[in-house]
Design an enzyme around this catalytic site. Structure first.
Site, PDB file in Angstrom:
ATOM      1  N   GLU A 189       5.769  20.023 -25.102  1.00 10.71           N
ATOM      2  CA  GLU A 189       5.182  20.326 -23.740  1.00 10.71           C
ATOM      3  C   GLU A 189       5.783  21.361 -23.153  1.00 10.71           C
ATOM      4  OE1 GLU A 189       2.585  18.644 -22.514  1.00 10.71           O
ATOM      5  OE2 GLU A 189       2.465  16.859 -23.818  1.00 10.71           O
ATOM      6  N   LYS A 196       4.275  23.071 -13.979  1.00 10.88           N
ATOM      7  CA  LYS A 196       3.675  21.878 -13.838  1.00 10.88           C
ATOM      8  C   LYS A 196       3.135  21.896 -12.349  1.00 10.88           C
ATOM      9  CE  LYS A 196       2.107  17.465 -14.692  1.00 10.88           C
ATOM     10  NZ  LYS A 196       2.009  16.090 -15.649  1.00 10.88           N
ATOM     11  N   ASN A 214      -4.047  20.539 -20.354  1.00  9.96           N
ATOM     12  CA  ASN A 214      -4.481  19.735 -21.617  1.00  9.96           C
ATOM     13  C   ASN A 214      -4.442  20.882 -22.766  1.00  9.96           C
ATOM     14  OD1 ASN A 214      -4.624  17.201 -20.349  1.00  9.96           O
ATOM     15  ND2 ASN A 214      -6.667  17.764 -19.575  1.00  9.96           N
ATOM     16  N   HIS A 241      -5.121  14.040 -28.803  1.00  6.52           N
ATOM     17  CA  HIS A 241      -5.635  12.823 -28.417  1.00  6.52           C
ATOM     18  C   HIS A 241      -6.361  12.401 -29.737  1.00  6.52           C
ATOM     19  CE1 HIS A 241      -5.116  13.227 -23.895  1.00  6.52           C
ATOM     20  NE2 HIS A 241      -4.034  12.962 -24.444  1.00  6.52           N
ATOM     21  N   LYS A 298       0.555  11.323 -11.266  1.00  6.29           N
ATOM     22  CA  LYS A 298      -0.257  10.333 -12.125  1.00  6.29           C
ATOM     23  C   LYS A 298       0.457   9.067 -12.482  1.00  6.29           C
ATOM     24  CE  LYS A 298      -3.596  13.577 -14.431  1.00  6.29           C
ATOM     25  NZ  LYS A 298      -4.258  13.755 -15.722  1.00  6.29           N
ATOM     26  N   GLU A 320      -6.881  17.018  -9.744  1.00  5.17           N
ATOM     27  CA  GLU A 320      -7.452  17.260 -11.201  1.00  5.17           C
ATOM     28  C   GLU A 320      -9.022  17.496 -11.185  1.00  5.17           C
ATOM     29  OE1 GLU A 320      -6.932  14.643 -14.325  1.00  5.17           O
ATOM     30  OE2 GLU A 320      -6.430  16.092 -15.671  1.00  5.17           O
ATOM     31  N   ARG A 369       0.872  -1.150   0.081  1.00  5.79           N
ATOM     32  CA  ARG A 369       0.038  -0.053  -0.003  1.00  5.79           C
ATOM     33  C   ARG A 369       0.963   1.203   0.203  1.00  5.79           C
ATOM     34  NH1 ARG A 369      -3.118  -3.053   3.864  1.00  5.79           N
ATOM     35  NH2 ARG A 369      -4.733  -3.997   2.826  1.00  5.79           N
ATOM     36  N   HIS A 376      -4.318  19.296 -26.108  1.00  8.61           N
ATOM     37  CA  HIS A 376      -4.447  17.712 -25.812  1.00  8.61           C
ATOM     38  C   HIS A 376      -5.487  17.105 -26.458  1.00  8.61           C
ATOM     39  CE1 HIS A 376      -0.662  18.142 -23.716  1.00  8.61           C
ATOM     40  NE2 HIS A 376      -0.627  16.893 -23.434  1.00  8.61           N
ATOM     41  N   HIS A 381       3.265  11.493 -29.274  1.00  9.82           N
ATOM     42  CA  HIS A 381       2.326  12.311 -28.758  1.00  9.82           C
ATOM     43  C   HIS A 381       2.703  13.932 -28.612  1.00  9.82           C
ATOM     44  CE1 HIS A 381      -0.102  13.590 -25.334  1.00  9.82           C
ATOM     45  NE2 HIS A 381       0.901  14.240 -24.608  1.00  9.82           N
ATOM     46  N   ARG A 404      -6.199  22.306 -13.088  1.00  7.22           N
ATOM     47  CA  ARG A 404      -5.153  21.354 -13.841  1.00  7.22           C
ATOM     48  C   ARG A 404      -5.532  21.183 -15.277  1.00  7.22           C
ATOM     49  NH1 ARG A 404      -2.256  16.377 -10.680  1.00  7.22           N
ATOM     50  NH2 ARG A 404      -1.251  15.377 -12.247  1.00  7.22           N
TER      51      ARG A 404
END
Lengths: 377, 377
Positions: free
Chosen positions: B194, B235, B253, B260, B152, B245, B130, B256, B275, B249
């Site tokens: 980025e 960031k 994107n 995407h 993330k 998020e 954990r 993006h 990407h 946040r």
């Protein structure tokens, strides 16, 4: 979330964890009322129920109807019953099912079952989309008073139990006291060991109450609801003070150090010993060991053993069917579980009924000679 | 943790997240210094390194020696390179390796690689026992300025990318600027998209600085360190304000949503589009779309396209090799990604360079007609 306690629930325990706070509702008929209770608390109107074959056969239809009546579009996944279900393989199956059903962040993931289903489902809910809303409907006494409270989720690996998982709190726990009527006597008793544990940790009055009222707890009704509510409140208090298990949460392990060693020594064979039975023996041993260290009176250990024996739980290693490995092997299991630092280990000891404490300097040699003395041979 | 900034690191960015705060060290030679840097911050003296075959061949030996020199008992696991490694199967392999090595709560799990290795390793570190201590050594520009910051983690399933994972913050990030010298030009450029994004979100001066200094960023040295530090700080600021998020946040994107859709339209075929290239085209489209909605001047979109084209990035759908599906299919991909509510969707738009904002009422019909107009046919 606690602004709307259900009027029909007999008891509500609030678990105060900031923005992860939630309610535990304890009472009769909650499976049939689940849809309505969930609908008042969650925004989404999709739900996925995960259950096992045994529990599903008894309660899944009632739950699905309740969800449909409350406006949920619900799907279900039925997994095999048993500890083996807490595996990576079934975790994948559960995650896939939640994604197949397009469960989104505000929808409900519902665990209908005992500790195995709760731990697995909570883990899946905690990792799919990095966290979905999660509702527990624990169907065993053990799950109602222990595993459904506190946010520990996880699976087993070949290295051991619960070694992979997350801390993830549910949004709601519905403990339906009626479903316990379909448990076997043995399974109910095993859960009762954890109920008694809360008295032994720091609630001497509750332990006395149990000595008087245990028959009513076993037969159902108000005393059962009361015992579950006190247990949930006790665990909630500990968890709220120490969510991620850095200190006092260790008190919940009263009886578990010896208990885990006995479970390992019997290869987790439930025909010989189930968790609650191991905890029952472990709690008696913890009191006896404390007496041996001159911390508690031997009378307290006697009193604990008498009560647990009265309800039908085993209270000594002699009662475990089949042979046990030697004391040295039990000691190795304890050392693996707890980590020995310079010959000392951390143990939950007691100064008497309801006076448990965390001791971090117990000599391993003392534990070993105590085990030799108690070992059946 | 930030009481001991390393004197030898050229830049330190502190990510302030309460008891999950950590430092990002940015500079030369950090892989070789990793053992010493980790030893000052973590109590444990065991370490497990997870890397991929490509990166491992270049840097694993240096890292293992550094760990040994600092007193760590270290093991390593080398996984196949590529996006397919972000799977349940490799997650299991990683968890088993950490348990085999008996990594405990205060020991170090170290990700040596790009975003794939960082995401997978962080997920494993977050769920074994954990939660174990976690150190990132990002080896691509994209990972240094984006995926290694923010917590993330995750894997892909057949339903899509990053659908299973946890938020889990590292204890330390070591961004070694030297390792970027072994990236291909194309991979470096993709990460640069980025970097430019942070300027376009809310740092117009940084975007101007990049227009002047981009060659130095590409060639290495102080300008590269500066660009990475500004990006990590940017960031970090967003993540600190919105760790899980729920709101701002989303600004990360920028570019993006279109990006995407283009990645999906090219089946994530890196031979056609990676990407960062998709984000480059997406950022230009976001500026053009904002101009079409009369929010920004068309000159800003021109300026963005000019700079990204100058560094060698694609800036329009025409530059993607092979056929693209029709605008309607791209629109479907966007709708799947973002969820359309009553014909409106959430989009990152801009009022000019460094003036991005979250718009939650963009008519899907406007997006579709814009895509039809820009579609190469």
């Amino acid at each position: 979330m606690n602004n709307n306690p259900s009027p029909s629930a007999e008891r509500v325990v609030h678990v105060p964890l900031g923005d992860r706070s939630y309610d535990i509702l304890i009472g009769s008929g909650l499976v049939a009322r689940a849809g309505a209770e969930i609908a008042t608390r969650l925004k989404g109107r999709k739900a996925a129920v995960i259950t096992d074959a045994n529990v599903g056969a008894l309660y899944l239809d009632v739950l699905m109807r309740s969800l449909a009546d409350a406006g949920f579009q619900a799907v279900s996944l039925t997994l095999p019953a048993g500890e083996k279900t807490k595996s990576f393989e079934h975790l994948m199956t559960a995650c896939d099912a939640l994604l197949d059903a397009r469960i989104e962040r505000n929808d409900a993931v519902i665990a209908l079952g005992g500790g195995v289903i709760g731990d697995l489902t909570g883990f899946a809910a905690g990792i799919v989309r990095r966290g979905l809303r999660f509702v527990q409907l624990p169907t065993s006494l053990l799950a109602q008073v222990d595993s459904s409270v506190g946010g520990k989720t996880g699976i087993n690996t070949r290295h051991g139990k619960n070694l992979v998982g997350v801390f993830y709190q549910p949004d709601l726990v519905l403990a339906d006291t009626d479903v316990l009527n379909t448990l076997s006597e043995r399974e109910f008793r095993a859960g009762y060991a954890e109920v008694a544990k809360y008295g032994l940790i720091d609630k001497p009055d509750f332990f006395s109450w149990l000595e008087t009222n245990w028959r009513d707890v076993f037969s159902g009704g108000a005393a059962r609801t009361e015992a579950i509510a006190v247990s949930c409140q006790a665990k909630s208090d500990v968890v709220a003070a120490d969510e991620r298990e850095n200190g006092q949460r260790a008190l919940l392990n009263l009886g578990h150090t010896f208990g885990h060693a006995l479970e390992a020594a019997t290869n987790y064979d439930s025909a010989r010993l189930v968790h609650g039975e191991a905890v029952s023996i472990g709690m008696v041993l913890a009191h006896q060991f404390s007496a041996r260290l001159n911390l508690a009176s031997p009378d307290d250990g006697m009193r604990v053993a008498t009560h647990l024996k009265t309800v039908g739980l085993p209270v000594s290693m002699n009662e475990i069917p089949g042979d046990l490995p030697p004391a040295e092997v039990l000691m190795d299991a304890i050392a693996q579980d707890k980590k020995v630092k310079s010959g000392k280990l951390t143990f939950i000891l007691t100064r008497g009924i309801g006076q448990s404490f965390v001791a971090d300097d117990v000599p391993a040699s003392e534990v070993l000679s105590f085990l030799r003395e108690k070992h059946p041979r």
